[in-house]
Scaffold this active site. Structure first.
Site, PDB file in Angstrom:
ATOM      1  CB  THR A  23     -27.902 -35.058 -50.152  1.00  0.00           C
ATOM      2  OG1 THR A  23     -27.307 -33.971 -49.452  1.00  0.00           O
ATOM      3  CG2 THR A  23     -28.322 -36.129 -49.173  1.00  0.00           C
TER       4      THR A  23
ATOM      5  CE  LYS B 293     -25.263 -32.606 -53.275  1.00  0.00           C
ATOM      6  NZ  LYS B 293     -25.368 -31.147 -53.135  1.00  0.00           N
TER       7      LYS B 293
ATOM      8  CD  GLU C 188     -21.817 -27.306 -71.157  1.00  0.00           C
ATOM      9  OE1 GLU C 188     -21.842 -28.423 -71.703  1.00  0.00           O
ATOM     10  OE2 GLU C 188     -20.992 -26.423 -71.451  1.00  0.00           O
TER      11      GLU C 188
ATOM     12  N   GLY D 171     -14.628 -25.612 -52.520  1.00  0.00           N
ATOM     13  CA  GLY D 171     -14.938 -27.043 -52.470  1.00  0.00           C
ATOM     14  C   GLY D 171     -16.067 -27.384 -53.412  1.00  0.00           C
TER      15      GLY D 171
HETATM   16  P1  ATR Z   1     -18.197 -28.733 -49.752  1.00  0.00           P
HETATM   17  O1  ATR Z   1     -18.459 -29.909 -50.626  1.00  0.00           O
HETATM   18  O2  ATR Z   1     -19.293 -28.423 -48.766  1.00  0.00           O
HETATM   19  O3  ATR Z   1     -17.773 -27.527 -50.511  1.00  0.00           O
HETATM   20  P2  ATR Z   1     -15.463 -29.289 -49.085  1.00  0.00           P
HETATM   21  O4  ATR Z   1     -15.248 -29.757 -50.477  1.00  0.00           O
HETATM   22  O5  ATR Z   1     -14.892 -30.059 -47.950  1.00  0.00           O
HETATM   23  O6  ATR Z   1     -17.009 -29.192 -48.773  1.00  0.00           O
HETATM   24  O7  ATR Z   1     -14.976 -27.756 -49.005  1.00  0.00           O
HETATM   25  C1  ATR Z   1     -15.027 -27.039 -47.822  1.00  0.00           C
HETATM   26  C2  ATR Z   1     -14.592 -25.608 -48.082  1.00  0.00           C
HETATM   27  O8  ATR Z   1     -14.596 -24.894 -46.836  1.00  0.00           O
HETATM   28  C3  ATR Z   1     -13.181 -25.466 -48.639  1.00  0.00           C
HETATM   29  O9  ATR Z   1     -13.124 -24.317 -49.472  1.00  0.00           O
HETATM   30  C4  ATR Z   1     -12.365 -25.251 -47.367  1.00  0.00           C
HETATM   31  O10 ATR Z   1     -11.136 -24.583 -47.567  1.00  0.00           O
HETATM   32  P3  ATR Z   1      -9.812 -25.403 -48.018  1.00  0.00           P
HETATM   33  O11 ATR Z   1      -9.958 -25.726 -49.470  1.00  0.00           O
HETATM   34  O12 ATR Z   1      -8.690 -24.472 -47.734  1.00  0.00           O
HETATM   35  O13 ATR Z   1      -9.799 -26.643 -47.147  1.00  0.00           O
HETATM   36  C5  ATR Z   1     -13.292 -24.372 -46.584  1.00  0.00           C
HETATM   37  N1  ATR Z   1     -13.041 -24.382 -45.142  1.00  0.00           N
HETATM   38  C6  ATR Z   1     -13.353 -25.377 -44.274  1.00  0.00           C
HETATM   39  N2  ATR Z   1     -12.998 -25.023 -43.021  1.00  0.00           N
HETATM   40  C7  ATR Z   1     -12.440 -23.779 -43.090  1.00  0.00           C
HETATM   41  C8  ATR Z   1     -11.880 -22.869 -42.142  1.00  0.00           C
HETATM   42  N3  ATR Z   1     -11.828 -23.157 -40.857  1.00  0.00           N
HETATM   43  N4  ATR Z   1     -11.437 -21.675 -42.588  1.00  0.00           N
HETATM   44  C9  ATR Z   1     -11.499 -21.364 -43.901  1.00  0.00           C
HETATM   45  N5  ATR Z   1     -12.010 -22.179 -44.855  1.00  0.00           N
HETATM   46  C10 ATR Z   1     -12.475 -23.360 -44.456  1.00  0.00           C
END
Ligand code: ATR
Length: 265
Positions: free
Chosen positions: A64, A68, A80, A130
């Protein structure tokens, strides 16, 4: 006498992981004897912890946050769906080779199926681009989605995600929009952003409508769920996905699928 199999989940932090209780419940249900520990790995010591675990006869690991991607990079053999996700949450050793899978997307599909939400989920909107989104696109596509729209604050991040995934996703149409272009009707909307956790919920405009709403996070207040409930839309949080990914990992390791139809924690 059968020797109990040895499993564990590695993360940092790890104290609050619910995986041990889920796998113990599967063990009870299926009669497969096992131990399942939590292991806190140092941020710079993940690979060593994995190596030690298997050297000591461990059978399988769940991975986790935040390891990952590192787990993905360690593997000799990948499924895949792990290749598509570029992240691994399930490890095992076979013939001296480290195998990696990603069961998160199957867990989500399973959770949605178990919810018995009546319609087919052909047009799906995912908020976020993300790691959480990357892990579920291929399984959602393979489950029969005709179109998946990915909405992200940072458009370029969503675009490069779709570019990567286009090698794996064959018939499902993948589209990208920014968060200020949210509109239209979807069968299902999934929140895969960490925005609600940060208390900065994304505002869903009235021009956007949907039949069902799934929040990938669990155990925390979610403005996404609150907004869906205000519209009278059925909602669920990510506990079902957590149980679903665990069930799929259990199947990968043991060849037996836990029955989730009456499963609860
Ligand atoms: P995870 O592995 O949980 O997906 P991450 O890779 O850090 O974590 O991705 C977080 C996601 O939440 C991203 O899509 C991020 O948007 P950005 O790519 O623009 O950063 C989104 N996110 C986080 N905080 C946000 C906010 N306040 N408003 C909109 N999107 C948000």
């Amino acid at each position: 006498m059968t020797v109990a199999k040895k499993f564990a989940v590695i993360g940092n932090p790890i104290a609050h992981s619910r995986s041990p209780e889920i796998h113990q419940a599967f063990s009870k249900q299926t009669g497969i004897e096992l131990s399942y520990e939590r292991i806190l790995a140092p941020l710079d010591g993940f690979a060593q912890v994995v190596q030690d675990f298997f050297a000591q006869g461990g059978n399988g690991l769940n991975i986790t946050v935040p390891f990952k991607e590192e787990a993905f990079a360690l593997c000799d053999v990948l499924t895949e769906r792990a290749k598509a996700a570029r992240a691994v949450n399930t490890l095992w050793m076979k013939n001296g080779q480290l195998h990696g899978d990603n069961t998160d997307g199957a867990g989500l599909v399973n959770a949605i199926t178990t919810l018995n939400w009546s319609r087919n989920h052909s047009h799906i909107l995912i908020l976020g681009a993300g790691g959480a989104t990357r892990g579920v696109i291929l399984p959602l596509a393979n489950a029969g989605a005709a179109e998946i729209v990915i909405a992200n604050r940072t458009l370029t991040r969503a675009e490069s995600l779709v570019e990567d995934l286009s090698a794996f996703v064959k018939t499902t149409k993948l589209q990208v929009i920014s968060l200020d272009q949210l509109e239209g009707h979807f069968d299902l909307i999934i929140n895969a952003t960490s925005a609600s956790l940060a208390g900065e919920g994304i505002q869903l405009p009235n021009t956007l409508t949907f039949n069902y709403a799934y929040e990938m996070a669990y155990g925390k207040p979610s403005s996404f769920i609150d907004q869906a409930k205000q519209r009278g839309v059925p909602t669920a949080d990510g506990l079902g996905m957590l149980i679903g990914q665990a069930a799929e990992a259990f199947y990968v390791w043991n060849g037996v699928r836990p029955d989730l139809s009456h499963f609860s924690l």
